[in-house]
Design a protein around this motif. Structure first.
Motif, PDB file in Angstrom:
ATOM      1  N   VAL A 433       0.324  -1.195  -0.541  1.00  0.00           N
ATOM      2  CA  VAL A 433      -0.115  -0.119  -0.519  1.00  0.00           C
ATOM      3  C   VAL A 433       1.148   1.794  -0.054  1.00  0.00           C
ATOM      4  CG1 VAL A 433      -1.550   1.005   1.261  1.00  0.00           C
ATOM      5  CG2 VAL A 433      -2.313  -1.192   1.225  1.00  0.00           C
ATOM      6  N   VAL A 434       0.953   1.768  -0.818  1.00  0.00           N
ATOM      7  CA  VAL A 434       0.911   3.386  -0.596  1.00  0.00           C
ATOM      8  C   VAL A 434       0.695   4.636  -1.103  1.00  0.00           C
ATOM      9  CG1 VAL A 434       2.963   4.893  -2.435  1.00  0.00           C
ATOM     10  CG2 VAL A 434       2.903   2.485  -3.064  1.00  0.00           C
ATOM     11  N   SER A 435       1.011   5.073   0.321  1.00  0.00           N
ATOM     12  CA  SER A 435      -0.196   6.292   0.773  1.00  0.00           C
ATOM     13  C   SER A 435       0.515   7.665   0.718  1.00  0.00           C
ATOM     14  CB  SER A 435      -0.550   5.928   1.883  1.00  0.00           C
ATOM     15  OG  SER A 435      -0.705   5.142   2.537  1.00  0.00           O
ATOM     16  N   ASP A 436      -0.218   8.452   0.151  1.00  0.00           N
ATOM     17  CA  ASP A 436       0.513  10.327   0.053  1.00  0.00           C
ATOM     18  C   ASP A 436      -0.243  11.265   0.964  1.00  0.00           C
ATOM     19  OD1 ASP A 436      -0.587  11.392  -1.887  1.00  0.00           O
ATOM     20  OD2 ASP A 436       0.230   9.642  -3.264  1.00  0.00           O
ATOM     21  N   SER A 437       0.727  12.340   1.235  1.00  0.00           N
ATOM     22  CA  SER A 437      -0.237  13.398   1.630  1.00  0.00           C
ATOM     23  C   SER A 437      -0.390  14.293   0.132  1.00  0.00           C
ATOM     24  CB  SER A 437       0.152  14.307   2.624  1.00  0.00           C
ATOM     25  OG  SER A 437       2.130  14.655   2.174  1.00  0.00           O
ATOM     26  N   GLY A 438      -0.706  14.072  -1.436  1.00  0.00           N
ATOM     27  CA  GLY A 438      -0.639  14.791  -2.056  1.00  0.00           C
ATOM     28  C   GLY A 438      -1.453  16.048  -2.250  1.00  0.00           C
ATOM     29  N   LEU A 439      -2.071  15.881  -3.935  1.00  0.00           N
ATOM     30  CA  LEU A 439      -2.416  17.258  -4.518  1.00  0.00           C
ATOM     31  C   LEU A 439      -3.464  15.868  -4.716  1.00  0.00           C
ATOM     32  CD1 LEU A 439      -0.351  17.618  -7.260  1.00  0.00           C
ATOM     33  CD2 LEU A 439      -0.951  18.780  -5.615  1.00  0.00           C
ATOM     34  N   GLY A 440      -4.358  14.554  -4.677  1.00  0.00           N
ATOM     35  CA  GLY A 440      -5.171  13.562  -4.562  1.00  0.00           C
ATOM     36  C   GLY A 440      -5.657  13.432  -5.766  1.00  0.00           C
ATOM     37  N   SER A 489      -9.313   8.272  -3.306  1.00  0.00           N
ATOM     38  CA  SER A 489      -8.191   9.531  -3.124  1.00  0.00           C
ATOM     39  C   SER A 489      -8.896  10.588  -2.699  1.00  0.00           C
ATOM     40  CB  SER A 489      -7.706   9.982  -4.590  1.00  0.00           C
ATOM     41  OG  SER A 489      -6.675  10.535  -4.436  1.00  0.00           O
ATOM     42  N   VAL A 490      -8.951  11.049  -2.380  1.00  0.00           N
ATOM     43  CA  VAL A 490      -9.397  12.596  -1.552  1.00  0.00           C
ATOM     44  C   VAL A 490      -8.526  13.770  -2.608  1.00  0.00           C
ATOM     45  CG1 VAL A 490     -10.425  14.058  -0.104  1.00  0.00           C
ATOM     46  CG2 VAL A 490     -10.627  12.040   0.229  1.00  0.00           C
ATOM     47  N   GLU A 491      -9.715  14.571  -3.485  1.00  0.00           N
ATOM     48  CA  GLU A 491      -9.081  16.216  -3.936  1.00  0.00           C
ATOM     49  C   GLU A 491      -8.309  16.639  -2.511  1.00  0.00           C
ATOM     50  OE1 GLU A 491     -10.745  17.211  -6.508  1.00  0.00           O
ATOM     51  OE2 GLU A 491      -9.032  18.373  -7.772  1.00  0.00           O
ATOM     52  N   GLY A 492      -7.074  16.782  -3.123  1.00  0.00           N
ATOM     53  CA  GLY A 492      -6.256  18.011  -1.754  1.00  0.00           C
ATOM     54  C   GLY A 492      -5.678  17.237  -0.761  1.00  0.00           C
ATOM     55  N   GLU A 493      -6.626  15.765  -1.054  1.00  0.00           N
ATOM     56  CA  GLU A 493      -6.008  15.112   0.948  1.00  0.00           C
ATOM     57  C   GLU A 493      -4.753  14.424   0.473  1.00  0.00           C
ATOM     58  OE1 GLU A 493      -8.569  14.296   3.529  1.00  0.00           O
ATOM     59  OE2 GLU A 493      -9.253  15.767   2.875  1.00  0.00           O
ATOM     60  N   GLY A 494      -4.876  13.484  -0.661  1.00  0.00           N
ATOM     61  CA  GLY A 494      -3.742  12.309  -0.900  1.00  0.00           C
ATOM     62  C   GLY A 494      -4.157  11.539  -1.344  1.00  0.00           C
ATOM     63  N   SER A 495      -3.280  10.070  -1.681  1.00  0.00           N
ATOM     64  CA  SER A 495      -4.094   9.623  -2.497  1.00  0.00           C
ATOM     65  C   SER A 495      -3.627   7.939  -1.323  1.00  0.00           C
ATOM     66  CB  SER A 495      -3.884   8.975  -3.761  1.00  0.00           C
ATOM     67  OG  SER A 495      -3.777  10.376  -4.794  1.00  0.00           O
ATOM     68  N   VAL A 496      -4.333   6.926  -1.450  1.00  0.00           N
ATOM     69  CA  VAL A 496      -4.159   5.495  -1.152  1.00  0.00           C
ATOM     70  C   VAL A 496      -3.844   4.169  -2.751  1.00  0.00           C
ATOM     71  CG1 VAL A 496      -4.279   3.633   0.306  1.00  0.00           C
ATOM     72  CG2 VAL A 496      -4.551   6.242   0.862  1.00  0.00           C
TER      73      VAL A 496
END
Ligand code: ADP
Length: 508
Positions: A433-440, A489-496
Motif C-alpha cells: 500500500v502506497v499512501s501520500d499526503s499529495g494533491l489527490g 483518493s481525496v482531492e487536496g488530501e492525498g491518495s492510497v
C-alpha cells in the motif's frame, strides 16, 4: 461497380439462406415455432375428431342394430320360431314370413347378414340363405349363449360383427347365468357393413384436409410475418451498428424496440464510448509523444546553436551547455524507455521471469533509490512492514510497479509532505500500500488514470517529468501477476494505491 453490388447482394442472400437452413437465424426459429404451433394442433385435431366420430358412430350403429335385433328376437320367441312349431296362417302369410321379412329388411338396411342359431348350434335362418341347416361353432356364438353380448369392429374389412341372444322369458334362466330375464334359446349372429360410415369419414377427412391446407397456408403467412416483425428491432440494431462501422457516424445509436435490444444498444454505446476514449487518448498520445520528444530536441538545438554562434565560447560555458544537453537526452531517454516498457507489456505471450523475491528487500532498495528525489521536495518516505514477505514474482516488473507508485506519490506531493509504504501478507496474497499526503485525484479521473497517456493535469505532469504511461505500465504488470490494483483518493488530501499480488505464481 454495379457488378460488385450484385455479387454482394447475392452473397448476402446466400448467407441469409444458409443461416435460415442451419436454423441459426432467429427468424428461422420463430418461423418454425409458429409453424409447428399452428400445424401440429390442426393435424391432431383432425385425427382426434375423425377417430372420435368413427368410434361414436360405430357404437351408435351397434346399439341401434342390437335393439332392432332384440325386438325381432322377442318376435321369434312369441312366434315359436325356434321351436319349429307350425305357425298359423293369416291372409296367406305366416308369422314366420313376417319375421323373415323383418330380418331381410334389417340385413338390407345395414347391408349385412343375419344368422339365427338355435341352442343346438344349428343355423335355422340365414338372410343369405347359404348356411341354413349347418352347425356353427364359433367362439362368439358360444360366449353369447353364456350371456355375453359380443360386438367386434373390423376396420380393415369394413364390417361390424355382433351377437344378440334370443331370450325366452317363459323359461327360467339357468343358475349362474348373467341373463336373469330368461333362458337363452338362440343367438342372432349378425355382420353389417360399415361402408357408409367409412364413406362419411372419408368425406369428412377430405374436408378436414382442405381446411388443414388452408390453415397451413395461413399459418405460414402469419409465421413469416411474425418472424420478420419480431426480428425487425434486431435488424435495426444491426443496421445502426453497420452505419457506425462504415464510419457514417460515431454518435451513440438509439433504436427503440425490446428491452433486450435496448440492452444490446446500451452495451454497444458503452463500447463506442470506450472506443472513443481510447481513440481520443491515442490521438492525444501521438500529440503528446511528438510534443514530449520534440521539446528536448528543441532545447538541445537551441543550446547547440548558441554554442556554435559564439565561436570561441569559454570551456565552462561549453561544459554548462553540455550538461543541459545531457539532461535533455536523459528525458528523451525516459520517454522512450517508458514507451518500450509498455509495448513489451502489451505482448500477451510475454512470459514472466518468475523467481522467489524478498519483497521487503526489494522495497528497501527502491525506497533508497527514490529518497534523493523525495528529499528535493522535503517529502518524508516511511516504510512499514508487518512481516517478512517472500513471493514468486518477476523482479524487474515488480520493481516497475513499486517504483512507479512511490515515484508518483512523491511527484504529486506537496512540499514537506509524506509518503507511507506498507507491506503485509496473508497466506495467499501480499499487499503493498502506497499512501501520500499529495494533491489527490479528482473522482471523475479515478477510472481513467490507468489509461495510457492519461494525465489529470497535463501541464503539471509534464513539468514534473510525467509521461502518462506509468500507471498503465503498473496495471499491466500487476495483471500479469494475476493481482489487482485499487485506488482511493481525496482531492487536496492525498491518495492510497493498494496492490494485491498472489504469493505463489500460478501460470494460466
Ligand atoms: P505520469 O507519468 O504522468 O505520472 P501515470 O500514469 O503514472 O503518469 O499517472 C497518471 C496520472 O495520474 C498522473 O498524471 C497524475 O495526474 C495522476 N496520479 C498518479 N498517481 C498520483 C498520486 N499519487 N497522487 C495524485 N495524482 C496521481
Amino acid at each position: 461497380m454495379r457488378e460488385s453490388i450484385k455479387t454482394n447482394m447475392v452473397k448476402e442472400l446466400l448467407h441469409e439462406l444458409r443461416q435460415l437452413v442451419s436454423l441459426r437465424s432467429l427468424k428461422a426459429r420463430i418461423f418454425l415455432i409458429i409453424l409447428l404451433a399452428g400445424v401440429i394442433p390442426c393435424v391432431f385435431l383432425r385425427y382426434g375428431i375423425l377417430d372420435d366420430y368413427e368410434e361414436r358412430t360405430v357404437e351408435l350403429r351397434i346399439a341401434t342394430v342390437q335393439n332392432q335385433l332384440r325386438v325381432v328376437g322377442s318376435h321369434l320367441i312369441s312366434n315359436n320360431y325356434l321351436y319349429n312349431i307350425q305357425p298359423e296362417e293369416r291372409n296367406g302369410t305366416t308369422s314366420r314370413d313376417v319375421i323373415d321379412a323383418e330380418l331381410e329388411t334389417i340385413s338390407d338396411l345395414y347391408e349385412g347378414r343375419v344368422l339365427i342359431v338355435d341352442s343346438s348350434l344349428k343355423v335355422v335362418m340365414d338372410t343369405y340363405g347359404i348356411s341354413e341347416g349347418k352347425t356353427i361353432i364359433s367362439e362368439e356364438v358360444i360366449r353369447c349363449f353364456r350371456g355375453e353380448n359380443i360386438s367386434y369392429y373390423d376396420r380393415e374389412h369394413g364390417y361390424i360383427e355382433m351377437t344378440v341372444p334370443i331370450v325366452d322369458t317363459n323359461l327360467p334362466a339357468p343358475e349362474g347365468s348373467s341373463n336373469a330375464s330368461g333362458a337363452i334359446v338362440g343367438v342372432m349372429l349378425t355382420s353389417i357393413s360399415n361402408e357408409s360410415i367409412i364413406d362419411t369419414l372419408e368425406m369428412l377427412n377430405r374436408r378436414a384436409v382442405l381446411l388443414e391446407n388452408l390453415m397451413f397456408v395461413c399459418v405460414i403467412a402469419v409465421a413469416i410475418l411474425l418472424a420478420v416483425l419480431l426480428t425487425k428491432p434486431l435488424s435495426k440494431v444491426e443496421n445502426a451498428i453497420n452505419e457506425v462501422q462504415a464510419g457514417y457516424t460515431d454518435e451513440s445509436i438509439s433504436v427503440p424496440g425490446y428491452s433486450e435490444t435496448a440492452n444490446i444498444v446500451d452495451a454497444f454505446n458503452q463500447l463506442l464510448k470506450r472506443m472513443k476514449v481510447l481513440d481520443d487518448s491515442r490521438q492525444e498520445f501521438v500529440a503528446n509523444v511528438s510534443h514530449e520528444l520534440k521539446t528536448p530536441m528543441t532545447s538541445m538545438k537551441v543550446l547547440a546553436d548558441s554554442l556554435l554562434a559564439q565561436g570561441d565560447a569559454p570551456a565552462e560555458l561549453y561544459k554548462e551547455f553540455m550538461e543541459d544537453i545531457v539532461s535533455e537526452i536523459d528525458r528523451e531517454n525516459q520517454i522512450i524507455t517508458d514507451l518500450l516498457a509498455l509495448v513489451k507489456m502489451d505482448k500477451k505471450a510475454q512470459e514472466l521471469n518468475v523467481s522467489s523475491v524478498s519483497i521487503n528487500d526489494l522495497t528497501e532498495l527502491i525506497l533508497k533509490r527514490l529518497r534523493p528525489i523525495a528529499r528535493r521536495k522535503d517529502v518524508e518516505v516511511v516504510f512499514e512492514s508487518m512481516r517478512q514477505v517472500t513471493a514468486e514474482v518477476d523482479e524487474v516488473k515488480m520493481t516497475l510497479i513499486m517504483t512507479n507508485l512511490v515515484e508518483n506519490a512523491i511527484k504529486y506531493n506537496k512540499e514537506h509532505g509524506w509518503v507511507k509504504v506498507e507491506l503485509d501478507a496473508d497466506h495467499q496474497y501480499f499487499t503493498f500500500v502506497v499512501s501520500d499526503s499529495g494533491l489527490g485525484i479528482p473522482e471523475e479521473s479515478l477510472e481513467q488514470i490507468y489509461e495510457r497517456f492519461y494525465r489529470v493535469d497535463k501541464s503539471h505532469s509534464r513539468e514534473i517529468g510525467g509521461t502518462g504511461l506509468g500507471l498503465a505500465i503498473t496495471k499491466s504488470a500487476v495483471l500479469m501477476h494475476r493481482g489487482s490494483i485499487t485506488v482511493s483518493s481525496v482531492e487536496g488530501e492525498g491518495s492510497v494505491f493498494t496492490v494485491k499480488i498472489p504469493l505463489i505464481y500460478i501460470p494460466q
